[in-house]
Design a protein around this motif. Sequence first.
Motif, short mmCIF file in Angstrom:
data_model
loop_
_atom_site.label_atom_id
_atom_site.label_comp_id
_atom_site.label_asym_id
_atom_site.label_seq_id
_atom_site.Cartn_x
_atom_site.Cartn_y
_atom_site.Cartn_z
N ASN A 1 -6.10 6.61 15.94
CA ASN A 1 -7.47 6.89 16.42
C ASN A 1 -8.26 5.63 16.77
OD1 ASN A 1 -7.18 9.69 16.02
ND2 ASN A 1 -7.65 9.49 13.84
N HIS A 2 -7.72 4.45 16.44
CA HIS A 2 -8.44 3.20 16.69
C HIS A 2 -7.52 2.14 17.29
CE1 HIS A 2 -10.74 5.26 13.51
NE2 HIS A 2 -11.81 4.68 14.02
N PRO A 3 -6.93 2.41 18.47
CA PRO A 3 -6.11 1.36 19.09
C PRO A 3 -6.96 0.12 19.33
CG PRO A 3 -6.62 3.11 20.66
CD PRO A 3 -7.06 3.60 19.31
N GLY A 4 -6.36 -1.04 19.05
CA GLY A 4 -7.10 -2.29 19.20
C GLY A 4 -8.03 -2.59 18.05
N GLY A 5 -7.95 -1.79 16.97
CA GLY A 5 -8.83 -1.97 15.83
C GLY A 5 -8.48 -3.19 14.99
N VAL A 6 -9.35 -3.47 14.02
CA VAL A 6 -9.20 -4.64 13.15
C VAL A 6 -8.76 -4.17 11.77
CG1 VAL A 6 -10.36 -6.66 12.18
CG2 VAL A 6 -11.04 -5.81 14.44
N ILE A 7 -7.62 -4.68 11.32
CA ILE A 7 -7.08 -4.26 10.03
C ILE A 7 -6.95 -5.45 9.09
CG2 ILE A 7 -5.82 -2.33 11.07
CD1 ILE A 7 -3.24 -4.03 10.77
N SER A 8 -7.00 -5.16 7.80
CA SER A 8 -6.84 -6.19 6.77
C SER A 8 -6.06 -5.56 5.63
CB SER A 8 -8.21 -6.68 6.30
OG SER A 8 -8.13 -7.91 5.65
N LEU A 9 -4.86 -6.09 5.35
CA LEU A 9 -3.94 -5.44 4.43
C LEU A 9 -3.57 -6.37 3.27
CD1 LEU A 9 -1.58 -3.80 7.10
CD2 LEU A 9 -3.58 -2.79 5.97
N PRO A 10 -3.19 -5.81 2.12
CA PRO A 10 -3.03 -6.61 0.89
C PRO A 10 -1.66 -7.27 0.77
CG PRO A 10 -2.65 -4.31 0.39
CD PRO A 10 -3.04 -4.37 1.84
N THR A 11 -1.61 -8.22 -0.15
CA THR A 11 -0.36 -8.89 -0.51
C THR A 11 -0.01 -8.53 -1.96
OG1 THR A 11 -1.67 -10.85 -1.08
CG2 THR A 11 -0.64 -10.80 1.10
N GLY A 12 1.11 -9.07 -2.44
CA GLY A 12 1.51 -8.82 -3.82
C GLY A 12 2.46 -7.64 -3.93
N LYS A 13 2.65 -7.14 -5.16
CA LYS A 13 3.59 -6.05 -5.42
C LYS A 13 3.00 -4.66 -5.16
CE LYS A 13 6.38 -8.55 -8.85
NZ LYS A 13 7.61 -8.58 -8.02
N THR A 14 1.67 -4.54 -5.26
CA THR A 14 1.05 -3.21 -5.16
C THR A 14 1.38 -2.49 -3.86
OG1 THR A 14 -0.75 -3.90 -6.62
CG2 THR A 14 -1.14 -1.97 -5.25
N PRO A 15 1.39 -3.16 -2.69
CA PRO A 15 1.65 -2.42 -1.45
C PRO A 15 3.12 -2.17 -1.13
CG PRO A 15 1.10 -4.68 -0.94
CD PRO A 15 0.96 -4.55 -2.43
N GLU A 16 4.01 -2.36 -2.09
CA GLU A 16 5.46 -2.22 -1.83
C GLU A 16 5.78 -0.91 -1.11
OE1 GLU A 16 9.69 -1.80 -4.30
OE2 GLU A 16 7.82 -2.20 -5.38
N HIS A 17 5.37 0.21 -1.68
CA HIS A 17 5.74 1.50 -1.09
C HIS A 17 4.95 1.78 0.19
CE1 HIS A 17 8.37 2.61 -4.38
NE2 HIS A 17 7.45 2.18 -5.22
N PHE A 18 3.74 1.26 0.30
CA PHE A 18 2.98 1.35 1.55
C PHE A 18 3.76 0.69 2.68
CE2 PHE A 18 0.17 -1.22 4.32
CZ PHE A 18 -0.43 -0.19 5.06
N ILE A 19 4.23 -0.52 2.44
CA ILE A 19 4.97 -1.26 3.47
C ILE A 19 6.26 -0.53 3.83
CG2 ILE A 19 6.27 -3.39 3.89
CD1 ILE A 19 4.08 -4.84 2.22
N ARG A 20 6.98 -0.06 2.82
CA ARG A 20 8.24 0.65 3.09
C ARG A 20 8.01 1.90 3.94
NH1 ARG A 20 11.56 0.68 -2.69
NH2 ARG A 20 12.09 -1.54 -2.74
N TRP A 21 6.94 2.64 3.62
CA TRP A 21 6.69 3.88 4.35
C TRP A 21 6.27 3.60 5.79
CZ3 TRP A 21 7.90 8.75 4.30
CH2 TRP A 21 8.31 9.34 3.10
N VAL A 22 5.40 2.62 5.99
CA VAL A 22 4.97 2.31 7.36
C VAL A 22 6.17 1.87 8.19
CG1 VAL A 22 3.58 0.78 8.79
CG2 VAL A 22 2.59 1.78 6.73
#
Length: 784
Positions: A57-78
């Motif tokens: 819904n927001h092509p060209g949008g601005v994103i900010s995503l986390p580091t560390g172990k918490t986003p492990e499954h987020f990254i795998r799913w994306v």
Amino acid sequence: MQENTSVMLTPVEAAAVRASSFDILYHPTEKIPTIVVENFPSLGKLAAMRFIEWVQNHPGGVISLPTGKTPEHFIRWVQRLLADWDKPETRKILDGAGIDPGTKPDMASLHFVQIDDFYPLDSAQHNSFYHYVKKFYIEGFGLDPAKALLIDSTAIGLRPGERLTDVWPDKHVDLTLRYRLAQTNLERRQKTLLEDVDQWCMEYERRIRTLGGIGFFLGGIGPDGHIGFNIKGSDHNSTTRLCPTNYETQAAAATDLGGIEISRQCLVITIGLRTITRNPDCTAIIIAAGQAKAALAAEAIQAPNHINIPASCLQQLPNARFYVTQGAAAGLTERRIVSLGQSKTVSDDDVEKILMELAVQCNKRLVDLTDDDARTHPLAAMVLQRRSETLRELTQAVHDRLIGKIETGVSIYKEKCFLHTEPHHDDIMLGYFAQVVRHFRRVTNRHHFMTLTSGFTAVTNEFMRAQIANLRRFIEAGTFAELIAQGYFAQNNMIDRNRDVWQYLDGVAGRDDHEKAEGNARRMLRNLIELFDGDFLNDIDRYTREIEEYFATTYPGKKDPEPIQKLKGMCREWEAECLWGYYGWQCEDVRHLRLGFYTGDIFTKDPSMDHDVPPIVAELERIDPDVITVAFDPEASGPDTHYKVMQALAEAIRIYLKKHAKPDLKIWGYRNVWFRFDPSEANVFVPISLAMFATTHDAFMNAFITQKDASFPSHEYDGPFSLLAQRVQVEQYRRIKTCLGREWFHNHPSAMIRAARGMVFLREMSPGEFFQSCRELRQSVEAR
């Protein structure tokens, strides 16, 4: 669940709320809408689905995503969704989550904003967040590097050919140079660079504003509640800046940076809280998993806006959300009431938990609680409504249950074979050491100890450098020449392997540092000979100098090559053998499995059915235990390794029991400094005396020499884990003492109970009860 009409939900969120047993917001207690999911992988999946939906819904949008172990499954799913977008099974998953599978999101159109990084840390290091972002987001998601705002410390203010170590040779950045006059040429250069960094931060903030602010922010929550590196006490109007951190953040970062000695020196560059909230349309999501995060999540969601609660700044954003697991939702008052109301019955465990909370809240004995007290506690009031017993009857029942748990804790098994298991080499000691020692005293009991991982990540380079230097001193003095000639260091020589331990413990007993140093050197030499297949003895000087040089020149926190990992792990194995040697157990009684899933990567692999489970089954076959102890940490509450080891053990025990009928097999679940039982979850309370506290600390400091300096401490305590374990056990005792009354302890006929000043909680289970608490490894592996 019915959707809350006061909150605008996207299709993904609406689907998630329908699948949940909760609404998205409970007025007036909650101030940020919250979605509760079942477990850690489900949390990553929900965050990934919402992210994909937002990008569509927001092509060209601005994103900010986390580091560390918490986003492990987020990254795998994306990554999975993007790679398999056109496959029928992926389209089915997307459609089920409320996402239009017809339009693949244009990832290359997005602008990326890095949240934070350590300073002065070389961005080329694999443990920098700059490296993480490039690997997992820029490359992993297919983002356009030209549209990424990244924090590259090596590109900020340095002159051609100049390095960060040239300006900050000891890695200490003196922020007073912002305000005072520089005294030396080096300080003048440092002051100039510091000004350049501050200028860069201002420009970074301006560039984010020029983009319109952050449109999609995903973050975790730190041990002090920090968002980004906006620690407790940060101004909610803060912008991008270079700033110091607090102890909690330094302790959490110690593993990434190679020890708290390093993280204490590091500053951070972080976007500010206002950077996140400046765009009023920002979708800001905080993800939190496990009961260890429950209090932090509850504070941010329920408490008034305050600088001591960084995430409370998100209360001003209509699109702010918390996505949490069931464990992380445990502190949300209204949801606990909803859960209790939805349950078919109010169990005895529920009654115990709630009435103990009430007793501690009122600082009263259980039997002294009144109906007026119960009315002040919504859950206690509901218990009285739903149970047929009176308050007096219920409090007496809980009182008696607690006493029964203590009586179980002071009883000792006899003629039993124990298999004590631990993910890391000090987990047993920090979890239930007193109970182990008491069962040693029954000579009819047999004990075996099994560590499942090598634990090498908890050993610093500086420690290894000192150990190699210690070995060189003994070699150069010719101390070991005769032992080498005698075959003392031959592989599989268990008698002399035990002599290493005896040598060291003789030094402990005699308070003789030289004897202890020789014991350490003997084992280090034995390890090196084993590691290099005997070639080590042919060129000792070259090998030791090369290894010493490696530890002197490798940056802290770097992933070590496999031989170095193995050597560090051997140092931890030596510590476990020394600990159990205190009580006469020999090296043959201590097994080191070194399961292969433990690799030191940022995202540890799951245990393997083919490689990690069979060695455990073989040990079960060899030992044939009556009691098996397990570090019983639910997913994402204790260290990730604890949970994965628990899964591997559960699968191995299942396989073992298919071949052997063991109707009386007992599982003892224990926890330690990383995560604790609520008393209602445990059924064995072990009293701990001051004498046992002293014994535990002395043994820890002498046996666990890699840990005594607390290079990788808990965020809760600045010091060795043995003292943190004592603090935890004292807190647990005080809670029980409040509920039963001090007189019950002080006037008890048993000296053991009168002497109690701490309490260990255990959960004794049948194998069936243990399996019910575990997510099956086979299912976990197949779901990947």
